[in-house]
Design a protein around this motif. Structure first.
Motif, short mmCIF file in Angstrom:
data_model
loop_
_atom_site.label_atom_id
_atom_site.label_comp_id
_atom_site.label_asym_id
_atom_site.label_seq_id
_atom_site.Cartn_x
_atom_site.Cartn_y
_atom_site.Cartn_z
N ARG A 11 0.81 -1.22 0.00
CA ARG A 11 0.00 0.00 0.00
C ARG A 11 0.85 1.28 0.00
NH1 ARG A 11 -4.98 0.14 4.24
NH2 ARG A 11 -6.01 -1.45 2.98
N ASN A 12 1.81 1.36 0.93
CA ASN A 12 2.58 2.60 1.06
C ASN A 12 3.41 2.87 -0.19
OD1 ASN A 12 1.56 3.15 3.47
ND2 ASN A 12 3.30 2.38 4.67
N GLU A 13 4.05 1.81 -0.67
CA GLU A 13 4.91 1.96 -1.83
C GLU A 13 4.10 2.45 -3.05
OE1 GLU A 13 8.09 2.00 -1.70
OE2 GLU A 13 8.15 2.39 -3.88
N ARG A 14 2.94 1.84 -3.25
CA ARG A 14 2.13 2.23 -4.41
C ARG A 14 1.61 3.66 -4.24
NH1 ARG A 14 0.64 -1.83 -8.09
NH2 ARG A 14 -1.17 -0.62 -8.72
N ASN A 15 1.30 3.99 -3.00
CA ASN A 15 0.84 5.33 -2.71
C ASN A 15 1.92 6.34 -3.07
OD1 ASN A 15 -0.90 7.21 -1.85
ND2 ASN A 15 -0.56 6.89 0.35
N LYS A 16 3.16 6.02 -2.65
CA LYS A 16 4.28 6.91 -2.96
C LYS A 16 4.42 7.10 -4.47
CE LYS A 16 7.42 5.69 0.64
NZ LYS A 16 8.49 4.77 0.78
N GLN A 17 4.20 6.00 -5.18
CA GLN A 17 4.35 6.05 -6.64
C GLN A 17 3.10 6.57 -7.35
OE1 GLN A 17 5.75 2.44 -8.37
NE2 GLN A 17 7.16 2.04 -6.68
N LYS A 18 2.14 7.03 -6.53
CA LYS A 18 0.89 7.57 -7.04
C LYS A 18 0.11 6.56 -7.90
CE LYS A 18 1.79 12.41 -6.38
NZ LYS A 18 2.40 12.09 -5.11
N LEU A 19 0.23 5.31 -7.52
CA LEU A 19 -0.53 4.27 -8.21
C LEU A 19 -1.77 3.94 -7.39
CD1 LEU A 19 2.43 1.87 -9.05
CD2 LEU A 19 1.08 3.19 -10.69
N GLU A 20 -2.81 3.44 -8.02
CA GLU A 20 -3.96 3.03 -7.21
C GLU A 20 -3.54 1.79 -6.42
OE1 GLU A 20 -7.50 2.09 -9.55
OE2 GLU A 20 -6.80 0.09 -9.97
N PRO A 21 -4.19 1.52 -5.27
CA PRO A 21 -3.81 0.34 -4.50
C PRO A 21 -3.83 -0.92 -5.38
CG PRO A 21 -5.43 1.65 -3.30
CD PRO A 21 -5.31 2.25 -4.66
N ALA A 22 -3.07 -1.96 -4.95
CA ALA A 22 -3.02 -3.19 -5.75
C ALA A 22 -4.32 -3.97 -5.50
CB ALA A 22 -1.81 -4.02 -5.34
N TYR A 23 -5.39 -3.50 -6.15
CA TYR A 23 -6.70 -4.12 -5.93
C TYR A 23 -6.71 -5.57 -6.36
CZ TYR A 23 -8.60 0.49 -4.98
OH TYR A 23 -8.85 1.72 -4.44
N GLN A 24 -7.35 -6.37 -5.56
CA GLN A 24 -7.47 -7.79 -5.87
C GLN A 24 -8.72 -8.29 -5.12
OE1 GLN A 24 -3.65 -8.96 -4.11
NE2 GLN A 24 -4.72 -9.57 -2.27
N PHE A 25 -9.13 -9.48 -5.43
CA PHE A 25 -10.34 -9.99 -4.81
C PHE A 25 -10.07 -11.30 -4.08
CE2 PHE A 25 -11.71 -6.90 -7.74
CZ PHE A 25 -12.90 -6.39 -7.25
N MET A 26 -10.71 -11.41 -2.93
CA MET A 26 -10.71 -12.67 -2.20
C MET A 26 -11.98 -13.40 -2.63
SD MET A 26 -12.55 -14.11 0.48
CE MET A 26 -12.94 -13.14 1.92
N LEU A 27 -11.86 -14.67 -2.90
CA LEU A 27 -13.02 -15.46 -3.32
C LEU A 27 -13.21 -16.59 -2.34
CD1 LEU A 27 -14.84 -15.18 -5.78
CD2 LEU A 27 -13.49 -16.93 -6.91
N ARG A 28 -14.42 -16.68 -1.79
CA ARG A 28 -14.68 -17.74 -0.81
C ARG A 28 -15.57 -18.80 -1.44
NH1 ARG A 28 -16.69 -15.36 4.66
NH2 ARG A 28 -14.54 -14.65 4.89
N VAL A 29 -15.14 -20.03 -1.37
CA VAL A 29 -15.87 -21.13 -2.01
C VAL A 29 -16.45 -22.02 -0.91
CG1 VAL A 29 -15.68 -23.10 -3.57
CG2 VAL A 29 -14.31 -21.05 -3.98
N ARG A 30 -17.73 -22.19 -0.98
CA ARG A 30 -18.50 -22.81 0.08
C ARG A 30 -18.74 -24.28 -0.23
NH1 ARG A 30 -23.96 -22.64 0.19
NH2 ARG A 30 -24.10 -21.58 -1.81
N ALA A 31 -18.67 -25.13 0.80
CA ALA A 31 -19.07 -26.53 0.64
C ALA A 31 -19.64 -26.94 2.00
CB ALA A 31 -17.86 -27.41 0.32
N ALA A 32 -20.96 -27.14 2.06
CA ALA A 32 -21.57 -27.44 3.36
C ALA A 32 -20.83 -28.58 4.02
CB ALA A 32 -23.05 -27.77 3.19
N GLY A 33 -20.50 -28.40 5.30
CA GLY A 33 -19.80 -29.44 6.04
C GLY A 33 -18.37 -29.64 5.59
N GLY A 34 -17.93 -28.86 4.61
CA GLY A 34 -16.53 -28.90 4.18
C GLY A 34 -16.11 -30.16 3.44
N VAL A 35 -17.07 -30.88 2.88
CA VAL A 35 -16.71 -32.13 2.19
C VAL A 35 -16.62 -31.89 0.68
CG1 VAL A 35 -17.37 -34.54 1.78
CG2 VAL A 35 -17.90 -33.47 3.98
#
Ligand code: SRM
Ligand code: SF4
Length: 574
Positions: free
Chosen positions: A65-89
């Motif tokens: 975050r700080n480094e990109r901010n210094k370089q006037k770049l937008e934050p390194a946007y990325q996405f977390m993806l959660r994959v569901r499986a009832a009971g984890g099986v």
């Protein structure tokens, strides 16, 4: 169906999120358009709120975050993806799909979560759709993995009692299925499904359980099979405790009103343990879940999100009010609570033979992170196992993994693969480490105040010599850490817990119940590593010397006067 707000007792104006949900046309918002916007790797805040219901969070790499901010770049946007499986099986094919998409679209790791789901980190906006499609092609889903809906239904993966596990797991699946959002938005946006309804639709058919504004907040359900309380049933909004007589599943005790999240220094927010209110048969569990969810839909606080969890609805109105409301909606009554007993909330490692004659191996995965790191080739090893495995994989509620249903013939082959890739039940570690959990925290979690997943193993390296010295290496003690007080690793139920306050600083809590049945209590505030070790050492020594036969650490610290016993969430801050 009724508008969700007609009965709502909270007269204060609804929060901004409620407005976003209401005008979203059943979770559509402008997601289709903003996902295609080529100018930025981010999406607008309104759509980000809706993205959660689709199983994803926009994040940025906080290390950069700080480094990109210094370089006037937008934050390194990325996405977390959660994959569901009832009971984890999941099947080996599904494991291989997760492995493939983790390499192709994410950061080359798979994260097993505290609710038996998978998380991928670092997916960029332009790869989200393809990733979600591949997940769905393998018959898994990200829908409702996050958001103000029922989340992944947890279920004890206990391999000792395969028959009962199979049955309870089926009920977990049915509850999950029943409470899934019905909106077609997910199919339209991610799976190129045909647009069935336009924005003029009044929603009568779209969400028969949730309605147009869904729930006031997330909702969590877990099913435990005693004597194991690995799903931490008392932390769930709604919990089911399996009652087994003569090896047969008779039904479930029902618990309501648990939850972990709080804010530091705000006594209006607190963790709570669920209360056991009655018994129902297996055939009644879906009805109980639906009616409980609708009570929270109608009575939960939609004005203050910090006060919107079901635990506050119950605490504000009283358990008797809730039981009456539930009985009225069910049009039948729960039976009296049946006896049950929990021994522990951790995992039991290594091989066990289940009642189906198949073998199950629980392996230790530190904080649920599956990755290759130097000589430790866990991710490759599990890939190779999945290629030959014909049973299942079960994600445990403690971020570990069970390689389930291995035939006697295949057992030897598995053992060879374990050896080749250094996969173990964690016997080389202390029992404390094998009973540890840490939430993700930095660098991806936007709410983290301190490190957790990346720091707990390091701290453990310093605590283990202390245990060796005291002769406690094999003593099972539950320790958990989170980077903030939201409680994602359920630290408020641990015998020892560290909850992040600021970089390098933690609040230290002691005295949770070994079976996840009692909240812990603040022992020291805002301390760094040196003070953590200094504080812990005398207590560990004292425990080694003065503990009674079979006395758990969490009970000892209360008896020895280090902390007061906490009987309910309302005592947590006092
Ligand atoms: Fe959690 C928010 C990770 C289980 C209570 N949780 C988050 C977010 C999405 C941060 C955010 O809102 O921006 C975290 C993503 C971090 C990242 O980079 O991956 C996050 N929670 C996790 C996971 C991955 C922790 C882990 O290390 O495994 C768990 C995913 C579970 C799943 O598969 O569905 C996870 N979170 C939990 C649990 C434990 C549980 O459910 O058994 C809790 C406490 C139980 C409870 O809900 O009361 C929990 N998470 C929260 C809260 C506080 C909710 C509250 O009542 O105040 C937040 C913040 C929020 O919702 O505003 C939160
Ligand atoms: Fe993030 Fe806090 Fe949850 Fe940890 S407990 S993952 S820091 S929200």
């Amino acid at each position: 169906m009724s508008d969700n707000n007609l009965i709502s007792p909270h007269s204060a104006p609804h929060s901004e999120v409620e407005h976003i949900k209401r005008k979203s046309n059943y979770l559509r918002g402008s997601l289709t358009e903003t996902l295609q916007d080529p100018i930025t790797g981010s999406i607008p805040e309104d759509d980000n709120r809706l993205m959660k219901f689709h199983g994803s969070y926009m994040q940025d790499d906080r290390d950069l975050r700080n480094e990109r901010n210094k370089q006037k770049l937008e934050p390194a946007y990325q996405f977390m993806l959660r994959v569901r499986a009832a009971g984890g099986v999941v099947t080996p094919e599904q494991w291989l799909m997760m492995d493939r998409v983790a390499q192709k679209y994410a950061n080359d790791t798979i994260r097993l979560t505290t609710r038996q789901s998978f998380q991928l980190h670092g997916v960029i906006k332009w790869n989200l759709k393809q990733t979600i499609q591949e997940v769905n092609d393998a018959m898994l889903s990200t829908l409702a993995a996050c958001g103000d809906v029922n989340r992944n239904v947890m279920c004890n993966p206990n391999p000792y009692q395969s028959d009962v596990h199979g049955e309870v797991y089926e009920w977990a699946g049915r509850i999950s299925e029943h409470l899934n959002p019905r909106t077609r938005a997910y199919h339209e946006i991610w799976l190129d499904g045909e647009k069935v309804l336009d924005s003029q639709d009044n929603g009568e058919g779209q969400e028969p359980i949730y309605g147009p504004v869904y729930l006031p907040r997330k909702f969590k359900i877990g099913m435990a099979i005693p004597p194991s309380n690995d799903v931490d049933v008392f932390s769930q909004d709604l919990g089911y405790i399996a009652i087994i007589e003569d090896g047969k599943l008779k039904g479930f005790n029902v618990t309501v009103g648990g939850g972990m999240g709080m804010s530091h220094g705000d006594p209006k927010t607190y963790p709570q343990v669920g209360q056991v209110i009655g018994f129902c048969t297996p055939e009644q569990v879906v009805d109980v879940a639906e009616k409980t969810v609708t009570i929270q839909r109608d009575y939960g606080d939609r004005s203050v999100r910090k006060h919107a969890r079901f635990k506050y609805t119950i605490d504000d109105r009283g358990i008797d009010w809730f039981i009456k409301e539930l009985h009225d909606r069910l049009a039948w009554k729960l039976e009296p609570v049946r006896p049950y007993h929990f021994d522990h909330n951790g995992d039991r490692y290594g091989w066990v033979k289940g009642s189906n004659g198949k073998w199950h191996f629980t392996l230790f995965i530190q904080n649920g992170r599956v990755q290759d790191e130097g000589d430790n080739r866990l991710m490759t090893g599990l890939r190779e196992i999945a290629k030959v495995h014909t049973g299942d994989f079960r994600l445990t509620p403690n971020q570990n993994l069970i390689i389930g249903s291995v035939s006697s013939q295949k057992k030897k082959k598995m053992e060879e693969l374990f050896k080749e890739y250094g996969i173990t039940e964690g016997g080389q570690h202390s029992a404390l480490r094998r009973n540890s959990m840490a939430c993700v925290a930095l660098p991806t979690c936007g709410l983290a105040m301190a490190e957790s997943e990346r720091y707990l193993p390091e701290l453990m390296n310093k605590i283990e010599p202390m245990l060796d010295e005291a002769g406690l290496r094999d003593e099972e003690i539950v320790i958990r850490m989170t980077g903030c007080p939201n409680g994602c690793a359920r630290p408020m139920l641990a015998e020892i817990a560290f909850i992040g306050k600021a970089p390098g600083k933690y609040n230290m809590y002691l005295g949770g119940g070994f079976a996840g049945n009692r909240l812990n209590k603040l022992y020291k505030e805002n301390i760094g590593e040196a003070e953590i070790l200094e504080s812990l050492k005398p207590i560990v020594g004292h425990y080694a010397k003065d503990r009674r036969e079979g006395e758990h650490f969490g009970d000892f610290v209360i008896r020895a006067g280090y902390v007061k016993e906490v009987r309910s969430g309302q005592d947590f801050h006092s």
